[in-house]
Design a protein around this motif. Sequence first.
Motif, short mmCIF file in Angstrom:
data_model
loop_
_atom_site.label_atom_id
_atom_site.label_comp_id
_atom_site.label_asym_id
_atom_site.label_seq_id
_atom_site.Cartn_x
_atom_site.Cartn_y
_atom_site.Cartn_z
N GLN A 92 0.86 -1.28 -0.17
CA GLN A 92 0.06 -0.07 -0.02
C GLN A 92 1.00 1.08 0.09
OE1 GLN A 92 -3.33 -0.32 2.79
NE2 GLN A 92 -3.68 -2.31 2.23
N GLY A 93 0.19 2.24 -0.63
CA GLY A 93 1.19 3.47 -0.71
C GLY A 93 2.17 3.59 -1.78
N LEU A 94 2.47 2.52 -2.48
CA LEU A 94 3.41 2.70 -3.43
C LEU A 94 3.29 3.46 -4.37
CD1 LEU A 94 6.20 0.69 -3.78
CD2 LEU A 94 4.74 -0.56 -5.22
N CYS A 95 2.43 3.89 -5.09
CA CYS A 95 2.10 4.64 -6.17
C CYS A 95 1.43 5.96 -5.77
CB CYS A 95 1.44 3.96 -7.35
SG CYS A 95 2.39 2.59 -7.78
N GLY A 96 0.82 5.90 -4.57
CA GLY A 96 0.31 7.26 -4.40
C GLY A 96 -1.18 7.19 -4.85
N GLU A 97 -2.01 8.37 -4.50
CA GLU A 97 -3.48 8.54 -4.92
C GLU A 97 -3.33 8.75 -6.62
OE1 GLU A 97 -7.10 11.47 -3.85
OE2 GLU A 97 -5.28 12.03 -3.52
N TYR A 98 -4.22 7.99 -6.89
CA TYR A 98 -4.60 7.53 -8.63
C TYR A 98 -3.62 6.73 -9.14
CZ TYR A 98 -8.76 10.93 -8.86
OH TYR A 98 -9.80 11.51 -8.45
N GLY A 99 -2.26 6.65 -8.61
CA GLY A 99 -1.35 5.81 -9.27
C GLY A 99 -1.75 4.32 -9.53
N ILE A 100 -1.23 3.81 -10.56
CA ILE A 100 -1.42 2.38 -10.57
C ILE A 100 -0.15 1.73 -10.85
CG2 ILE A 100 -2.54 0.66 -12.17
CD1 ILE A 100 -4.10 3.17 -13.09
N CYS A 101 -0.10 0.40 -9.85
CA CYS A 101 1.23 -0.42 -10.11
C CYS A 101 0.95 -1.47 -11.27
CB CYS A 101 1.46 -0.89 -8.92
SG CYS A 101 2.98 -2.06 -8.66
N THR A 102 2.10 -1.57 -12.12
CA THR A 102 2.06 -2.71 -13.03
C THR A 102 3.41 -3.31 -13.08
OG1 THR A 102 2.59 -1.04 -14.54
CG2 THR A 102 0.48 -1.19 -14.52
N TYR A 103 3.55 -4.39 -13.84
CA TYR A 103 4.67 -5.17 -14.05
C TYR A 103 5.19 -4.95 -15.42
CZ TYR A 103 3.77 -7.53 -9.55
OH TYR A 103 3.71 -7.60 -8.26
N PRO A 148 8.13 -4.04 -11.07
CA PRO A 148 6.80 -3.06 -10.75
C PRO A 148 7.15 -1.89 -10.87
CG PRO A 148 7.39 -4.53 -8.70
CD PRO A 148 8.44 -4.70 -9.68
N THR A 149 6.36 -1.08 -11.57
CA THR A 149 6.24 0.34 -12.03
C THR A 149 4.89 1.12 -11.87
OG1 THR A 149 8.11 -0.24 -13.54
CG2 THR A 149 7.15 1.80 -14.20
N CYS A 150 5.03 2.30 -11.48
CA CYS A 150 3.85 3.12 -11.17
C CYS A 150 3.52 3.85 -12.55
CB CYS A 150 4.03 4.19 -10.05
SG CYS A 150 4.33 3.13 -8.63
N THR A 151 2.14 4.10 -12.94
CA THR A 151 1.77 4.79 -14.01
C THR A 151 0.74 5.43 -13.40
OG1 THR A 151 0.46 3.13 -14.63
CG2 THR A 151 2.49 3.21 -15.76
N CYS A 152 0.12 6.42 -14.46
CA CYS A 152 -0.88 7.46 -14.35
C CYS A 152 -2.04 6.84 -15.15
CB CYS A 152 -0.82 8.67 -14.24
SG CYS A 152 0.18 9.58 -12.99
N PRO A 153 -3.27 7.11 -14.81
CA PRO A 153 -4.31 7.07 -15.69
C PRO A 153 -4.21 8.29 -17.00
CG PRO A 153 -5.33 7.06 -13.70
CD PRO A 153 -4.11 7.37 -13.15
N SER A 154 -4.68 7.80 -18.31
CA SER A 154 -4.43 8.71 -19.28
C SER A 154 -4.91 10.12 -18.92
CB SER A 154 -5.34 8.44 -20.24
OG SER A 154 -4.83 7.04 -21.14
N GLY A 155 -4.12 11.20 -19.19
CA GLY A 155 -4.64 12.72 -18.99
C GLY A 155 -4.09 12.89 -17.60
N PHE A 156 -3.98 12.06 -16.61
CA PHE A 156 -3.43 12.48 -15.16
C PHE A 156 -1.98 12.73 -15.42
CE2 PHE A 156 -7.49 11.02 -14.67
CZ PHE A 156 -8.00 10.98 -13.37
#
Length: 768
Positions: free
Chosen positions: A264-275, A279-287
């Motif tokens: 928890q907390g790895l990618c912050g608010e709205y952040g999405i963890c993917t492999y 493990p890498t954090c991304t943002c939704p489109s436009g964010f």
Amino acid sequence: MPSLKQGNSLKVEEESNFLVSPNGTFSSGFYKVGANASCYSIWFTNSADKTVVWMANRDKPVSERRSKLTLHGNGNLVLTDALGSVVWSTNTISKEVMELQLLETGNLVLRNQDDRIIWQSFDSPTDTLLPSQPLTKNTTLVSMRSQGTYLSGFYNFKFDDNSILFLIYNGPILSSVYWPQIVSTVFESGRNPYNSSRVAILDVAGQFISSDNMQFYASDYGVGPKRRLTMDYDGILRLYSLDESAGNWKLSWLPDGVDACLVQGLCGEYGICTYKPLPTCTCPSGFSLNVPSDWSKGCSPPFNLTQLTQDTSKLDFLELPYTDYYGYDLETYQLGISFEACRNSCLVDSRCLGFGYALDGLGQCYPKSLLLNGYRMSNVKSILYVKIPKDFLTPGAVQSKLEAHDLSCSAARFFVSSDLETEKGNGNQYMKYLIGFVSSFAIIEAICIGLAWWYVFRKQAHEELVNMGYMTLATNAVGFKHFTYAELKKVTNDFKQEIGKGGFGTVYKGVLDGERFVAVKRLEGILQGDAEFWAEVSVIGNINHMNLVKLYGFCADNNHKLLVYEYLENGSLDKLLFSDVELGLEKRYKIALGTAKGLSYLHEECLEWVLHCDVKPQNILLDDHLEPKVADFGMSKLFKDINDEGNGFSRVRGTRGYMAPEWMVNLKIDAKADVYSYGIVLLELLTGKSASILLSAFAREYIEHNQLVQCVTEKIRVEGIKEVIDPRLHHDFNKKKLERLMKVALLCVQEDRSARPAMSKVVELLLE
């Protein structure tokens, strides 16, 4: 050395002077954590990277000049910085004879003459538990902030109020347990909350046992290997064993059920963890990222939902397949409802930022009050819908712009249409070969693409970690803030009131929160990307001294690079010195001394040494009491061009009249260039003339820099010091003080930079 006696010190400059355990397994001394920053630490002597297991001052590093650890005669072990300020101590007072020793267990202890331990490092662990070191109800393992950044992070391993060992995310805003995930798993794994002793220990054979029945063994169980149990920066607890022949660590245990993307907390608010595959954090489109170098700060949408909640016709949802945000479900969770009903319930609820809808056929609706702990995996059997303005993306858009994730051959599906299944004979056989060939080719292609992605993202991950390494202390700077460009436009009333302009950009007056005035510098010519700019400005933001202008925050929005400083009503020194305003000798002396102290701190005492490269009256601001504050320090870090190497510069910087001779002959620039510029400013304070006038005041034609000292010295010898001093000071003529100031000024502007004093020496000379 085997021990530290009372009255003795370990000094940061003496790198070979440190404590060693009896068999040499551990060492204890000053450990470098930044360009000019150290922490007093304990580390494994024979590990390849000197793996640290304990730090006394992890959140308050000290300078690598004049800092020391001293065992005083009263029995108190004290760590002091370059200024002599106490940074850390054991707070032990005893009349008995004391001695500091490092034991073979890695425990640093203060012992009295009866061999009784008065204080020990085992009672205050940082991120690591060593064999025979107890973990109790009063101790916690706290992760590092990031790889290479030794500041305290947000992940803890400790006993909770129910006497159970948990992994906990303890962030600046929220706190939550992420392992074990739910209470039932505590009992399923045989854990027992009904024991208030709260103690756990790792033995030398690699067995961990706790009062709550948590128990595990190292995969290489047995006496022999050196081990450590570490709460790592990524939120995962790991047991390591040391291969002493190579100095490398091997993983020998980690908790069941702790997936990196579920931390928890790895990618912050709205952040999405993917492999990808790491493990890498991304943002939704436009964010957009809030802080490029720190993913835990999360992502931000370019809109304000609170302004739209009154009119639901203006709202829609962004679809995120195979995605979930764990936790923070509203009490309106329902089972057995349709997708439309779930969607509408979130649409009309102003608290709802999005909802998840399960694909298990049970009609489970998860409305979310907060979108944290996001992760995207192929096995997630739900779709997450993020609330957005209707015109933000195409209505009902599916998120397809998350950066590519791992290709999985096992997830590939090949379908043969029904008409092909009815084919017989050669045609059917032909299709089998064709399908086999295509399938094989697809698998090979997937492997190649996967390897390519792995290489690209490994490199990207490395670059991100390098940038994060520059964050030392920055994220802890009080009041340091990341502003958006829109915020600063509002603060400055669309950059309406210009209060200064220089080589680095234009400065505007602004108001924060309707009450605090600030100076907003709009930088021009920045060549760095957002991440590197953030890293460099973070270092500057952590530099605090009474004679340096305070940096409140920054903006890094694409091409917009701005800095937000404290506002000083009296403006810059040149506006007073070269005007009709009366500026007496004591005020000028105060300005000279304060400026020297500020530059001395930059050169020798702050955590990362900084060259100013443009010391001049315009960059010396004055507060209400005419206390000087040096401005624009750190610009040399922000304006490094692609040919800069180390502390050298590939192009001339500074202002004519203040630049040291070495700028003109392409020598490597060091702190003595700032000393020269300071000397010119000091001459200006004494003569009342600006640098351009000063250089020609003592000759009929414009003289070169290297003639300046001779001209001033000769004029003083022939006509006396009074003839070169500002006439406005004649009524306040203190010959002794003026001669001291002039002596320092002439020393500082020597052509030979080795003859110039360091700024710390300048301060000493002025205080004589």
